[in-house]
Design a protein around this motif. Sequence first.
Motif, PDB file in Angstrom:
ATOM      1  N   UNK A 303     -63.777 -55.562 100.102  1.00  0.00           N
ATOM      2  CA  UNK A 303     -64.069 -57.178  99.621  1.00  0.00           C
ATOM      3  C   UNK A 303     -64.346 -58.042 100.794  1.00  0.00           C
ATOM      4  N   UNK A 304     -63.428 -57.913 101.869  1.00  0.00           N
ATOM      5  CA  UNK A 304     -63.779 -58.429 103.281  1.00  0.00           C
ATOM      6  C   UNK A 304     -65.045 -58.351 103.842  1.00  0.00           C
ATOM      7  N   UNK A 305     -65.665 -57.256 103.787  1.00  0.00           N
ATOM      8  CA  UNK A 305     -67.138 -57.080 104.245  1.00  0.00           C
ATOM      9  C   UNK A 305     -68.039 -57.445 103.406  1.00  0.00           C
ATOM     10  N   UNK A 306     -67.991 -57.368 102.033  1.00  0.00           N
ATOM     11  CA  UNK A 306     -68.989 -57.956 101.058  1.00  0.00           C
ATOM     12  C   UNK A 306     -68.963 -59.645 101.045  1.00  0.00           C
ATOM     13  N   UNK A 351     -66.445 -43.578  99.835  1.00  0.00           N
ATOM     14  CA  UNK A 351     -67.121 -44.034 100.908  1.00  0.00           C
ATOM     15  C   UNK A 351     -68.879 -44.239 100.514  1.00  0.00           C
ATOM     16  N   UNK A 352     -69.039 -43.400  99.475  1.00  0.00           N
ATOM     17  CA  UNK A 352     -70.484 -43.371  98.996  1.00  0.00           C
ATOM     18  C   UNK A 352     -70.575 -44.583  98.165  1.00  0.00           C
ATOM     19  N   UNK A 353     -69.634 -44.781  97.256  1.00  0.00           N
ATOM     20  CA  UNK A 353     -69.783 -46.025  96.465  1.00  0.00           C
ATOM     21  C   UNK A 353     -69.620 -47.515  97.253  1.00  0.00           C
ATOM     22  N   UNK A 354     -68.878 -47.302  98.351  1.00  0.00           N
ATOM     23  CA  UNK A 354     -68.890 -48.385  99.010  1.00  0.00           C
ATOM     24  C   UNK A 354     -70.263 -48.522  99.660  1.00  0.00           C
ATOM     25  N   UNK A 355     -70.633 -47.625 100.305  1.00  0.00           N
ATOM     26  CA  UNK A 355     -71.903 -47.813 100.913  1.00  0.00           C
ATOM     27  C   UNK A 355     -73.181 -48.377  99.904  1.00  0.00           C
ATOM     28  N   UNK A 356     -73.110 -47.926  98.821  1.00  0.00           N
ATOM     29  CA  UNK A 356     -74.056 -48.217  97.738  1.00  0.00           C
ATOM     30  C   UNK A 356     -73.973 -49.749  97.665  1.00  0.00           C
ATOM     31  N   UNK A 357     -72.695 -50.287  97.243  1.00  0.00           N
ATOM     32  CA  UNK A 357     -72.589 -51.762  97.192  1.00  0.00           C
ATOM     33  C   UNK A 357     -72.780 -52.606  98.407  1.00  0.00           C
ATOM     34  N   UNK A 358     -72.521 -52.147  99.644  1.00  0.00           N
ATOM     35  CA  UNK A 358     -72.678 -52.875 100.783  1.00  0.00           C
ATOM     36  C   UNK A 358     -74.173 -52.981 101.023  1.00  0.00           C
ATOM     37  N   UNK A 359     -75.184 -51.951 100.623  1.00  0.00           N
ATOM     38  CA  UNK A 359     -76.500 -52.114 100.959  1.00  0.00           C
ATOM     39  C   UNK A 359     -77.120 -52.739 100.138  1.00  0.00           C
TER      40      UNK A 359
END
Length: 598
Positions: A303-306, A351-359
């Motif tokens: 959430x901090x990253x997003x 990690x894969x879930x997070x990467x998709x959301x961040x992309x």
Amino acid sequence: MRDSSQIVTLARINLVAILCIVRLIAVVKNASVIFCKVVMRETMKNQKETIRKIVTHLNNEEANGGFWLPNIQRPFVWKEEQIERLFDSLMRKYPISTLLAWRTKSAIKHRKFIDNYRSSTRLTNYYVPENSKAKLLVLDGQQRLQSLFIGLRGSYEGKELYLDILSGDLVAPEDIRFKFKFLNSESAKFPFVKFKDLVFFGDRQSKLCRKIVSESGWELTEEQRDRIEDNLSQMFHVFREEEVLVYQELDSIDSPESYTENDVVEIFIRANDGGTKLGKSDLLFSLLTSSWEDAEEKMEELLDDLNREGYDFTRDFILKTCLTLLGKGARYDVAKFRDGSTKDSIINNWEKLSDAIKDVKDFLYGKTFIRTDRALPSYLTLIPIIYFRYKYPTKWSAVTDLNRYVLRTLLTGSFSGTPDNLIDKCTKHIDDKGEFDVTELFGVIRADGRNLDVTVDTILSRKYGSKDIHLIFNMWYEQFDYTPSFHNNLPQVDHIFPQSILKTIKDPNPDTGAMNIMRYKAPLRDQIGNCMLLTAVENGAKTDILPEDWFEGKNEAYLDMHLIPRDKELWKLENYELFIESRKELILKKFEYMLIKD
């Protein structure tokens, strides 16, 4: 062959035997009931404490192990006003619900109560090392206990809780009677006194009263002195003397087999499930954290990253997205997290879930003008895009027309309401085609009964105060910085013709002839034709300046940026309606490329 007398005797014996068995069953049943009551009484006890005492037991190992929060508890969410109202309710002797705590020696992940709360507070800073010491873990009542702890032992955003010691007038039940307020010490002036100093004063009530009077600096009337005495008496009774806090204690120290960790998770969910205390995402997250020790920290990092650039992605959105990406469907269902496989899938694929959301967030920020939460009326429209990025990462860089999909669905509110079924239909279509075909997805959305037509009304219906006006302005004002380093420097929507002046224009009342009918009510004042985006500095300077003065001397680039008609006669107050019509034409011309239907 038996004679009749033998048969009668045998029947009597059988009857006696049956009666004995019935009585034995009754005795056993009664004993069982008694035993169950004893067990329940031993494993679930009703305890009472004064408020002053209970707050000294929070985070305190010396107080019979102390009270702590299990990590399955959600973050603290109450605002200042809610805490102030809680203290008002207590001073008025209103009851608060029974709390629920689990007494255990299990090495359960838990954390401290927060003393000095700030919105930037990270729960991970309050984690306690796992231990096998006796402790009480609060399952229900966190918000109330945390509020008491902040008010009596800590602070909220650097401010401490004060009481207007002269308040207490009788008012309607829904109003505030005892005025509590979080204040900075330098701004707190009598009659506000720091409440924790009253509750933990180490001497008699009469001495405390004299101390307050002598330090007030006021010439107090007899009535005011009486009020101080009355309020102190009330405070002593409610916070120091009366055992007003009741909590049910689930005791698995004396009865170790009574409650396992899984039992506690289930009890926690049932205690908090009801739509008012916790949302579904909180319940699901509680199940996730029970078996994943890094869940809270991983979620905070994501959430901090997003949200670093100014968005407001939430845990609720993340969990719904995870369910969708893992093929579980978008609808929240606690059963999905109880089946074990969903939790394991989230943990193993985080990690894969997070990467998709961040992309997808990076695409939104880098390739559209939607660079702030203020221009993103619905985050759910992003889930199908994130799904495509997760399932087909090698095709992600080649996908086209995403801008059209995002802007069209946001402008028309396609994913508003309860779009779970629509999200599932979109993801199914993506799987069927193996592509993110915007035109075909629009067909899926329309087939679901959703509107996608960007019409004249779609643009012109945006108004002052609505969140989605910033969506229009983000596309309109490309040069504005919607993510300034200082939040107060955010661009601000302002009325071109000031509200305060438009409100003064009156028409005659048809019944009386008096000039008391407001000509320009809110819908006419707040329409997008009378709104423009200003920097914070500009908005502070404009105040009630009419356009004929504000735009005088402004260059053509400035007028073009704000889509202002060049005819200066239209800038005059008497031509307000003509100005609005002329400006609407300019706005529609700017967005005419979006008005073409598919």
